[in-house]
Design an enzyme around this catalytic site. Structure first.
Site, PDB file in Angstrom:
ATOM      1  N   THR A 128      30.072  44.492  41.664  1.00 25.39           N
ATOM      2  CA  THR A 128      29.877  43.176  41.064  1.00 25.39           C
ATOM      3  C   THR A 128      28.395  42.826  40.962  1.00 25.39           C
ATOM      4  O   THR A 128      27.596  43.241  41.814  1.00 25.39           O
ATOM      5  CB  THR A 128      30.594  42.097  41.917  1.00 25.39           C
ATOM      6  OG1 THR A 128      30.104  40.808  41.548  1.00 25.39           O
ATOM      7  CG2 THR A 128      30.343  42.275  43.413  1.00 25.39           C
ATOM      8  N   ASP A 129      28.061  42.014  39.970  1.00 24.07           N
ATOM      9  CA  ASP A 129      26.675  41.543  39.832  1.00 24.07           C
ATOM     10  C   ASP A 129      26.300  40.585  40.962  1.00 24.07           C
ATOM     11  O   ASP A 129      25.124  40.268  41.141  1.00 24.07           O
ATOM     12  CB  ASP A 129      26.464  40.858  38.470  1.00 24.07           C
ATOM     13  CG  ASP A 129      27.207  39.539  38.325  1.00 24.07           C
ATOM     14  OD1 ASP A 129      28.202  39.316  39.047  1.00 24.07           O
ATOM     15  OD2 ASP A 129      26.797  38.720  37.473  1.00 24.07           O
ATOM     16  N   TYR A 153      31.822  37.803  50.655  1.00 23.96           N
ATOM     17  CA  TYR A 153      32.399  38.676  49.617  1.00 23.96           C
ATOM     18  C   TYR A 153      31.330  39.591  49.033  1.00 23.96           C
ATOM     19  O   TYR A 153      31.464  40.827  49.042  1.00 23.96           O
ATOM     20  CB  TYR A 153      33.050  37.843  48.502  1.00 23.96           C
ATOM     21  CG  TYR A 153      33.265  38.624  47.223  1.00 23.96           C
ATOM     22  CD1 TYR A 153      34.193  39.666  47.169  1.00 23.96           C
ATOM     23  CD2 TYR A 153      32.517  38.360  46.070  1.00 23.96           C
ATOM     24  CE1 TYR A 153      34.377  40.405  46.002  1.00 23.96           C
ATOM     25  CE2 TYR A 153      32.695  39.084  44.900  1.00 23.96           C
ATOM     26  CZ  TYR A 153      33.623  40.111  44.872  1.00 23.96           C
ATOM     27  OH  TYR A 153      33.795  40.839  43.722  1.00 23.96           O
TER      28      TYR A 153
HETATM   29  P1  NAD Z   1      42.182  41.155  42.328  1.00 29.93           P
HETATM   30  O1  NAD Z   1      42.019  40.331  43.568  1.00 29.93           O
HETATM   31  O2  NAD Z   1      42.862  40.572  41.140  1.00 29.93           O
HETATM   32  O3  NAD Z   1      42.973  42.508  42.688  1.00 29.93           O
HETATM   33  C1  NAD Z   1      42.725  43.236  43.836  1.00 29.93           C
HETATM   34  C2  NAD Z   1      43.843  44.267  43.981  1.00 29.93           C
HETATM   35  O4  NAD Z   1      43.554  45.109  45.112  1.00 29.93           O
HETATM   36  C3  NAD Z   1      45.209  43.643  44.241  1.00 29.93           C
HETATM   37  O5  NAD Z   1      46.180  44.238  43.410  1.00 29.93           O
HETATM   38  C4  NAD Z   1      45.477  43.934  45.694  1.00 29.93           C
HETATM   39  O6  NAD Z   1      46.854  44.063  46.008  1.00 29.93           O
HETATM   40  C5  NAD Z   1      44.725  45.258  45.901  1.00 29.93           C
HETATM   41  N1  NAD Z   1      44.314  45.472  47.283  1.00 29.93           N
HETATM   42  C6  NAD Z   1      43.660  44.604  48.101  1.00 29.93           C
HETATM   43  N2  NAD Z   1      43.471  45.160  49.321  1.00 29.93           N
HETATM   44  C7  NAD Z   1      43.991  46.421  49.266  1.00 29.93           C
HETATM   45  C8  NAD Z   1      44.069  47.496  50.196  1.00 29.93           C
HETATM   46  N3  NAD Z   1      43.592  47.359  51.436  1.00 29.93           N
HETATM   47  N4  NAD Z   1      44.642  48.642  49.803  1.00 29.93           N
HETATM   48  C9  NAD Z   1      45.135  48.782  48.541  1.00 29.93           C
HETATM   49  N5  NAD Z   1      45.100  47.784  47.623  1.00 29.93           N
HETATM   50  C10 NAD Z   1      44.533  46.614  47.971  1.00 29.93           C
HETATM   51  O7  NAD Z   1      40.722  41.650  41.972  1.00 29.93           O
HETATM   52  P2  NAD Z   1      40.036  41.858  40.543  1.00 29.93           P
HETATM   53  O8  NAD Z   1      39.501  40.567  40.074  1.00 29.93           O
HETATM   54  O9  NAD Z   1      40.945  42.652  39.673  1.00 29.93           O
HETATM   55  O10 NAD Z   1      38.780  42.755  40.969  1.00 29.93           O
HETATM   56  C11 NAD Z   1      38.901  44.175  41.043  1.00 29.93           C
HETATM   57  C12 NAD Z   1      37.588  44.770  41.459  1.00 29.93           C
HETATM   58  O11 NAD Z   1      36.557  44.387  40.554  1.00 29.93           O
HETATM   59  C13 NAD Z   1      37.116  44.300  42.846  1.00 29.93           C
HETATM   60  O12 NAD Z   1      36.531  45.380  43.503  1.00 29.93           O
HETATM   61  C14 NAD Z   1      36.086  43.221  42.529  1.00 29.93           C
HETATM   62  O13 NAD Z   1      35.126  43.126  43.564  1.00 29.93           O
HETATM   63  C15 NAD Z   1      35.479  43.771  41.250  1.00 29.93           C
HETATM   64  N6  NAD Z   1      34.915  42.786  40.329  1.00 29.93           N
HETATM   65  C16 NAD Z   1      35.631  41.672  39.946  1.00 29.93           C
HETATM   66  C17 NAD Z   1      35.094  40.781  39.037  1.00 29.93           C
HETATM   67  C18 NAD Z   1      35.881  39.571  38.565  1.00 29.93           C
HETATM   68  O14 NAD Z   1      35.349  38.741  37.829  1.00 29.93           O
HETATM   69  N7  NAD Z   1      37.159  39.437  38.918  1.00 29.93           N
HETATM   70  C19 NAD Z   1      33.824  41.010  38.500  1.00 29.93           C
HETATM   71  C20 NAD Z   1      33.113  42.163  38.901  1.00 29.93           C
HETATM   72  C21 NAD Z   1      33.674  43.042  39.806  1.00 29.93           C
HETATM   73  P1  TYD Z   2      34.973  32.093  40.702  1.00 29.75           P
HETATM   74  O1  TYD Z   2      35.936  32.152  39.545  1.00 29.75           O
HETATM   75  O2  TYD Z   2      35.519  31.890  42.065  1.00 29.75           O
HETATM   76  O3  TYD Z   2      34.106  33.426  40.619  1.00 29.75           O
HETATM   77  P2  TYD Z   2      32.756  33.808  41.440  1.00 29.75           P
HETATM   78  O4  TYD Z   2      32.647  32.926  42.607  1.00 29.75           O
HETATM   79  O5  TYD Z   2      33.041  35.214  41.822  1.00 29.75           O
HETATM   80  O6  TYD Z   2      31.646  33.652  40.481  1.00 29.75           O
HETATM   81  O7  TYD Z   2      33.917  30.942  40.449  1.00 29.75           O
HETATM   82  C1  TYD Z   2      33.183  30.901  39.234  1.00 29.75           C
HETATM   83  C2  TYD Z   2      32.364  29.633  39.231  1.00 29.75           C
HETATM   84  O8  TYD Z   2      33.264  28.519  39.178  1.00 29.75           O
HETATM   85  C3  TYD Z   2      31.527  29.438  40.495  1.00 29.75           C
HETATM   86  O9  TYD Z   2      30.277  28.835  40.121  1.00 29.75           O
HETATM   87  C4  TYD Z   2      32.318  28.438  41.311  1.00 29.75           C
HETATM   88  C5  TYD Z   2      33.043  27.624  40.254  1.00 29.75           C
HETATM   89  N1  TYD Z   2      34.352  27.091  40.674  1.00 29.75           N
HETATM   90  C6  TYD Z   2      34.632  25.721  40.529  1.00 29.75           C
HETATM   91  O10 TYD Z   2      33.801  24.926  40.053  1.00 29.75           O
HETATM   92  N2  TYD Z   2      35.844  25.273  40.951  1.00 29.75           N
HETATM   93  C7  TYD Z   2      36.794  26.091  41.488  1.00 29.75           C
HETATM   94  O11 TYD Z   2      37.890  25.601  41.872  1.00 29.75           O
HETATM   95  C8  TYD Z   2      36.502  27.494  41.599  1.00 29.75           C
HETATM   96  C9  TYD Z   2      37.511  28.440  42.185  1.00 29.75           C
HETATM   97  C10 TYD Z   2      35.271  27.946  41.168  1.00 29.75           C
END
Ligand code: NAD
Ligand code: TYD
Length: 343
Positions: A128-129, A153
């Site tokens: 992640t960034d 995190y």
């Molecule tokens: P998410 O929370 O939607 O999904 C996480 C998945 O991992 C779930 O299906 C969960 O069951 C599984 N999981 C958790 N712990 C586990 C374990 N111990 N063993 C096996 N499976 C397990 O997350 P996401 O938003 O899809 O993010 C996926 C990846 O991308 C993460 O590594 C996150 O840090 C990274 N990421 C997310 C974002 C974003 O905006 N969501 C941006 C950049 C990077």
């Molecule tokens: P989030 O979706 O939790 O992603 P991240 O913290 O990984 O960037 O949050 C995105 C932005 O939205 C962050 O600036 C926090 C804000 N936010 C709210 O204002 N209200 C909320 O209820 C949540 C969950 C996030």
């Protein structure tokens, strides 16, 4: 070379499921094994139509479990590691141990199994960034920038990146790290800002906007992210880090994204409830330089306004998906965190 077999971890989550759907569509012949524990954030319904495919197998198991992981890495040509605890607010709410455990130790277990049993595979660490921390405008950290994570995190994700890169250097593994900005789109667990605000707006519930809403995230559509990941797997160089981001111009604040959501849902601005103190250490701005992934030939396709509009349409048309989530264990965290019922 096209892989014959791909091990995906966390494939029942938001981004991992998009990656599996895209990989399946690109190559119906590839064998996909999905190791997912199905924590609160995992949902097999994120993979409609995939479960019955003969070349897909879901193993409900833990990436921290050596035996489980050892039994799966042996035939993988690619290992793509998404599994993580991913919600910042949970990491600041006294639950950081699970983040260190899953994100750091889980990454180690997976890499160590790769080192011993499948050292010739390509391994992609999904990062992640947020590891670059709070970035003052107009800076855009590139892949060599110092890591300065703010939340448990992002600190756990930085630890995972370091372990992955250490395995590349020490053991000569074909490891790469991607670092992407905030994703949005279909099947995102409605605790993250966009799906939470969209679903609350659709139900005329309060929209909890933190700290004035001036914060900036470089929102990227999840399909654009997954296309970048496939390109990195196909064309990336071992040991390299690749930032991925939309580079929105102009940059969009959380308040502006909220206004787009209100417009698309037709909900009233009076639903916005300004909240303070729910995100200790709240980062003001994330941004990354993306020249390296663009040099590989990637560019985001989705425009933010159209992307938000189509995301709102998806949540409006798929109420069953999120209403099931919101009526379950979701309620406990919501009530504890926001101090009000989830519905
Ligand atoms: P998410 O929370 O939607 O999904 C996480 C998945 O991992 C779930 O299906 C969960 O069951 C599984 N999981 C958790 N712990 C586990 C374990 N111990 N063993 C096996 N499976 C397990 O997350 P996401 O938003 O899809 O993010 C996926 C990846 O991308 C993460 O590594 C996150 O840090 C990274 N990421 C997310 C974002 C974003 O905006 N969501 C941006 C950049 C990077
Ligand atoms: P989030 O979706 O939790 O992603 P991240 O913290 O990984 O960037 O949050 C995105 C932005 O939205 C962050 O600036 C926090 C804000 N936010 C709210 O204002 N209200 C909320 O209820 C949540 C969950 C996030």
């Amino acid at each position: 070379m096209a892989p014959r077999s791909v091990l995906v971890t966390g494939g029942c989550g938001f981004i991992g499921s998009c990656f599996i759907r895209m990989l399946r569509e690109r190559d119906p012949e590839v064998e996909i094994v999905n190791l997912d524990l199905l924590t609160y954030a995992g949902n097999p319904e994120n993979l409609p139509g995939i479960a019955d495919s003969p070349r897909y197998r879901w193993v409900r198991g833990d990436v921290r479990n050596e035996e489980t992981v050892e039994s799966l890495v042996g035939s993988a040509d690619w290992v793509v590691h998404f599994a993580a605890e991913s919600h910042v607010d949970r990491s600041t709410a006294g639950k950081a141990g699970a983040f260190v455990d899953t994100n750091v130790y889980g990454t180690f277990v997976l890499l160590d199994a790769v080192r011993r049993l499948r050292p010739e595979c390509r391994y992609l660490q999904i990062g992640t960034d947020e590891v670059y921390g709070d970035v003052a405008f107009p800076q855009m950290p590139d892949e060599g920038a110092m890591l300065d994570p703010s939340s448990p995190y992002s600190a756990s994700k930085a630890g995972a990146d370091h372990i992955a890169l250490a395995f590349a250097r020490t053991h000569g593994l074909d490891v790469m790290v991607s670092r992407c900005t905030n994703n949005y789109g279909a099947y995102q667990y409605p605790e993250k800002m966009i799906p939470l605000f969209v679903t609350n707006a659709l139900d005329s519930l309060p929209i909890p906007l933190y700290d004035g809403g001036g914060q900036v995230r470089d929102w990227l559509r999840v399909e654009d992210h997954c296309e970048a990941l496939l390109l990195i797997l196909e064309e990336g160089r071992p040991g390299e880090i690749y930032n991925v981001g939309a580079n929105q111009e102009p940059e969009r604040s959380n308040l502006e994204i909220t206004e787009m959501i209100l417009e698309c849902t037709g909900a009233s601005a009076s639903l916005i409830e300004h909240r303070h103190g729910l995100r200790p250490g709240h980062d003001q701005r994330y941004a990354v330089a993306t020249g390296k992934i663009r040099d590989l030939g990637w560019a985001p396709r989705a425009d933010i306004q159209e992307g938000i509009a189509s995301t709102v349409r998806w949540y409006a048309e798929n109420r069953g998906w999120w209403e099931t989530i919101k009526s379950g264990a979701y309620r406990e965290f919501y009530e504890a965190h926001y101090g009000r019922p989830a519905s």
